[in-house]
Design an enzyme around this catalytic site. Structure first.
Site: not given
Length: 347
Positions: A94, A107, A114, A118, A121, A339
């Protein structure tokens, strides 16, 4: 057995020139193709209209252009645009266009999924499937620049690496993409308009400083107390705050560039006086500014937006020591949440 073709954008200009010489053509042809690939953003060899047909056929036989495709685009009533970007292998990342009165910010993502964990997230719930190539990062920027011109009547002004993935875990490709974004042969954007946001990997922050990068640095901090930060970002147990602090001091000594701290305040997690005092102390180590970010809950779990009183307490304490504080309100609330905290960040 069919041989997999190489993405032509993995070649430097000199390598392209050498390819043409080796194949009986002239070196300048490499310059032409390079311009089509980067400054003109060609998606196919057929787009290269000033290149002879037989040359285009030769390129087609030897290479591919693994460009992205904006699969779906959502536009918010506040002007925010979210792109679901399909890659050549079918995977999706995204990117978001975030407008203000004076600028538009892209962005962008740097990984599919990932590498980190975290807890607040959404992206961390997706395992890292692969790193994005420089061209795939570059293409996200090109797509958002076109949307900025179309919907906001001016070119893209800023870029933040705050989308899917940890940029410093894909360091080489991120740097190559930024080199092309800032090159006169690419978009020619000033590196001062680019910010790379990391969750805080000390050795890579030092490497950036040693590499004399010109872009800005943001750190997703969220707590200046190790135990709380580890609850929010479990991987940070491997990167204690004392190491992060030392790397940021090194960064500032080498670059003389301020650090931006990205900081979400959550109810019952980091909204107490001890957390405020710890952040105030941490902010004294290197010149910095703080972005307090409104949280977009990803479920009804432990991470919930703190009260306005808590935010105001942070602002007052930080301003008392001369730190510039901005509150980043969530953008694009009427479209699907982007995201992680992507939609919240304006750079």
């Amino acid at each position: 057995m069919q041989i997999e073709k190489k993405d032509i954008r993995a070649l430097s200009k000199d390598q392209l020139r050498d390819f043409f010489v080796t194949n009986g053509d002239q070196a300048f042809r490499g310059n032409q193709v390079y311009e089509w690939l980067w400054s003109k953003g060609a998606h196919s060899f057929e787009d290269m209209t000033n290149v002879a047909k037989n040359t285009r056929a030769m390129l087609e036989n030897n290479f591919v252009i693994n460009h992205i495709k904006v699969d779906t685009m959502q536009r918010s009533s506040d002007g925010t645009v979210k792109n679901a970007v399909r890659l050549h292998d079918g995977l999706v990342v995204e990117s978001v266009l975030i407008p203000t009165d004076t600028r538009t910010t892209a962005c962008v993502s740097s990984q599919v999924g990932c590498s980190l964990d975290c807890n607040f997230c959404a992206t961390s719930r997706l395992k890292r499937m692969r790193n994005l190539e420089p061209g795939e990062i570059y293409d996200q920027v090109i797509a958002i620049d076109k949307e900025s011109r179309l919907y906001h009547n001016h070119p893209l002004s800023n870029i933040v690496f705050m989308g899917m993935g940890e940029p410093l875990m894909n360091y080489n490709n991120v740097i190559k993409a930024i080199d092309m974004i800032t090159s006169p042969e690419g978009l020619g954007m000033s590196p001062k308009r680019i910010m790379v946001s990391t969750s805080g990997i000390p050795k890579m922050i030092k490497k950036m400083a040693d590499d004399d990068v010109k872009f800005k640095l943001a750190v997703s901090l969220h707590s200046a107390i190790d135990e709380i930060r580890a609850r929010i970002m479990p991987f940070s147990k491997n990167f204690p705050l004392v190491d992060l602090r030392e790397s940021l001091e090194y960064w500032y000594k080498k670059t003389k560039n301020k650090v931006s701290y990205e900081y979400v305040v959550w109810k019952g997690i980091n909204d107490d006086k001890a957390s405020i005092d710890a952040l105030v102390k941490f902010c004294k180590y290197v010149p910095c500014k703080v972005n307090l970010i409104e949280y977009n809950p990803i479920d009804d779990g432990e991470f919930q937006q703190a009260s306005e009183e808590s935010i105001l307490a942070y602002i007052k304490a930080l301003e008392n020591i001369g730190v510039v504080v901005k509150v980043r309100r969530s953008r694009g609330k009427d479209i699907d949440a982007a995201c992680g905290q992507l939609a919240n960040k304006e750079g």
